[in-house]
Write a protein that holds these residues in place. Structure first.
Motif, short mmCIF file in Angstrom:
data_model
loop_
_atom_site.label_atom_id
_atom_site.label_comp_id
_atom_site.label_asym_id
_atom_site.label_seq_id
_atom_site.Cartn_x
_atom_site.Cartn_y
_atom_site.Cartn_z
N TYR A 19 41.08 29.87 39.03
CA TYR A 19 40.36 30.92 38.31
C TYR A 19 40.20 32.16 39.19
CZ TYR A 19 36.81 32.97 35.24
OH TYR A 19 36.10 33.80 34.40
N CYS A 20 39.86 31.96 40.45
CA CYS A 20 39.73 33.08 41.39
C CYS A 20 41.07 33.81 41.55
CB CYS A 20 39.25 32.60 42.75
SG CYS A 20 37.53 32.10 42.80
N ARG A 21 42.13 33.04 41.67
CA ARG A 21 43.46 33.66 41.81
C ARG A 21 43.83 34.45 40.57
NH1 ARG A 21 45.51 28.63 44.98
NH2 ARG A 21 45.28 29.45 47.09
N THR A 22 43.43 33.97 39.41
CA THR A 22 43.69 34.69 38.17
C THR A 22 43.01 36.06 38.21
OG1 THR A 22 43.91 32.65 36.90
CG2 THR A 22 43.39 34.65 35.65
N ILE A 23 41.78 36.10 38.67
CA ILE A 23 41.06 37.38 38.79
C ILE A 23 41.74 38.26 39.83
CG2 ILE A 23 38.90 38.46 39.55
CD1 ILE A 23 37.45 35.98 38.36
N LEU A 24 42.09 37.68 40.96
CA LEU A 24 42.70 38.45 42.06
C LEU A 24 44.01 39.09 41.63
CD1 LEU A 24 42.52 39.26 45.04
CD2 LEU A 24 43.67 37.10 45.59
N TYR A 25 44.83 38.36 40.86
CA TYR A 25 46.15 38.86 40.48
C TYR A 25 46.19 39.50 39.10
CZ TYR A 25 47.91 36.47 44.60
OH TYR A 25 48.15 36.08 45.90
N ARG A 26 45.03 39.62 38.45
CA ARG A 26 44.99 40.21 37.11
C ARG A 26 45.46 41.66 37.11
NH1 ARG A 26 42.10 37.88 33.37
NH2 ARG A 26 40.44 37.16 34.76
N ILE A 33 37.41 45.48 40.56
CA ILE A 33 37.15 44.31 39.72
C ILE A 33 35.90 44.62 38.91
CG2 ILE A 33 36.65 41.85 39.72
CD1 ILE A 33 38.06 41.82 42.54
N GLU A 34 35.99 44.52 37.61
CA GLU A 34 34.89 44.97 36.75
C GLU A 34 34.41 43.88 35.81
OE1 GLU A 34 35.71 49.63 36.14
OE2 GLU A 34 37.23 48.34 35.21
N GLY A 35 33.28 44.14 35.18
CA GLY A 35 32.76 43.29 34.11
C GLY A 35 32.45 41.88 34.55
N GLU A 36 32.81 40.92 33.69
CA GLU A 36 32.53 39.52 33.96
C GLU A 36 33.26 39.03 35.20
OE1 GLU A 36 33.20 37.16 30.48
OE2 GLU A 36 31.64 38.19 29.34
N ASP A 37 34.45 39.59 35.46
CA ASP A 37 35.16 39.21 36.68
C ASP A 37 34.35 39.59 37.92
OD1 ASP A 37 37.27 38.19 35.21
OD2 ASP A 37 38.62 39.89 35.61
N PHE A 40 31.50 37.21 38.43
CA PHE A 40 31.95 35.95 39.01
C PHE A 40 32.24 36.11 40.50
CE2 PHE A 40 35.20 32.89 40.23
CZ PHE A 40 34.57 31.71 39.88
N VAL A 41 32.92 37.20 40.87
CA VAL A 41 33.24 37.43 42.28
C VAL A 41 31.95 37.59 43.09
CG1 VAL A 41 34.35 39.05 43.89
CG2 VAL A 41 35.53 38.35 41.80
N ARG A 42 30.94 38.23 42.52
CA ARG A 42 29.64 38.33 43.19
C ARG A 42 29.04 36.94 43.41
NH1 ARG A 42 26.31 42.44 44.15
NH2 ARG A 42 27.45 43.81 42.72
N ALA A 43 29.16 36.07 42.42
CA ALA A 43 28.64 34.71 42.56
C ALA A 43 29.36 33.96 43.68
CB ALA A 43 28.78 33.96 41.24
N VAL A 44 30.66 34.19 43.80
CA VAL A 44 31.42 33.59 44.90
C VAL A 44 30.92 34.12 46.24
CG1 VAL A 44 33.70 33.38 45.98
CG2 VAL A 44 33.48 33.16 43.49
N LEU A 45 30.77 35.44 46.34
CA LEU A 45 30.27 36.03 47.58
C LEU A 45 28.89 35.48 47.93
CD1 LEU A 45 30.34 38.05 49.93
CD2 LEU A 45 29.46 39.78 48.35
N PHE A 63 33.49 45.58 43.84
CA PHE A 63 34.48 44.64 44.35
C PHE A 63 35.87 45.18 44.05
CE2 PHE A 63 30.71 42.09 43.56
CZ PHE A 63 30.58 41.44 44.78
N VAL A 64 36.77 45.01 45.01
CA VAL A 64 38.14 45.49 44.85
C VAL A 64 39.13 44.44 45.35
CG1 VAL A 64 37.62 47.96 44.97
CG2 VAL A 64 38.06 46.70 47.06
N ARG A 65 40.36 44.58 44.86
CA ARG A 65 41.48 43.77 45.33
C ARG A 65 42.19 44.59 46.39
NH1 ARG A 65 41.10 44.15 39.92
NH2 ARG A 65 40.90 42.21 38.77
N LYS A 66 42.30 44.05 47.59
CA LYS A 66 42.98 44.76 48.66
C LYS A 66 43.82 43.77 49.46
CE LYS A 66 40.72 47.99 50.96
NZ LYS A 66 41.31 49.26 50.55
N LYS A 67 44.69 44.31 50.28
CA LYS A 67 45.51 43.46 51.14
C LYS A 67 44.73 43.17 52.42
CE LYS A 67 49.82 43.44 50.75
NZ LYS A 67 51.26 43.57 50.71
N HIS A 68 44.63 41.90 52.75
CA HIS A 68 43.97 41.42 53.97
C HIS A 68 44.85 41.75 55.17
CE1 HIS A 68 42.49 38.33 56.81
NE2 HIS A 68 41.34 38.49 56.16
#
Length: 96
Positions: A19-26, A33-37, A40-45, A63-68
């Motif tokens: 599920y996390c990967r789905t959000i990350l690669y959406r 990363i917006e809305g319900e996603d 959820f990411v805040r809950a993970v953090l 929250f954003v998707r970036k390259k590590h």
């Protein structure tokens, strides 16, 4: 054993990781990363107590998707001072 993160409940840990990967690669990298996603990411953090200590008195702006630095996509929290902090959803979920 079920895994609960935020409002979501998963049958097993690997379902939560998927599920996390789905959000990350959406969307593409460097996108917000917006809305319900984002909820959820805040809950993970919030499960990463070490990262919450690192954030300290600063607040998460978005929250954003970036390259590590290891050249892989990752969740990042942009903080109120303009800095970013990355966090691994795999680490936290495996530790549950």
């Amino acid at each position: 054993m079920p895994v609960a993160i935020g409002k979501e409940t998963f049958r097993i840990k690997s379902d939560a990781i998927t599920y996390c990967r789905t959000i990350l690669y959406r969307d593409s990298l460097d996108t917000e990363i917006e809305g319900e996603d984002a909820d959820f990411v805040r809950a993970v953090l919030n499960l990463r107590k070490d990262k919450l200590q690192e954030i300290g008195s600063r607040t998460v702006v978005r929250f954003v998707r970036k390259k590590h630095r290891r050249n892989t996509p990752c969740f990042f929290a942009e903080l109120s001072d303009g800095s970013y902090i990355d966090f691994s959803f795999v680490k936290v979920i495996r530790a549950l």
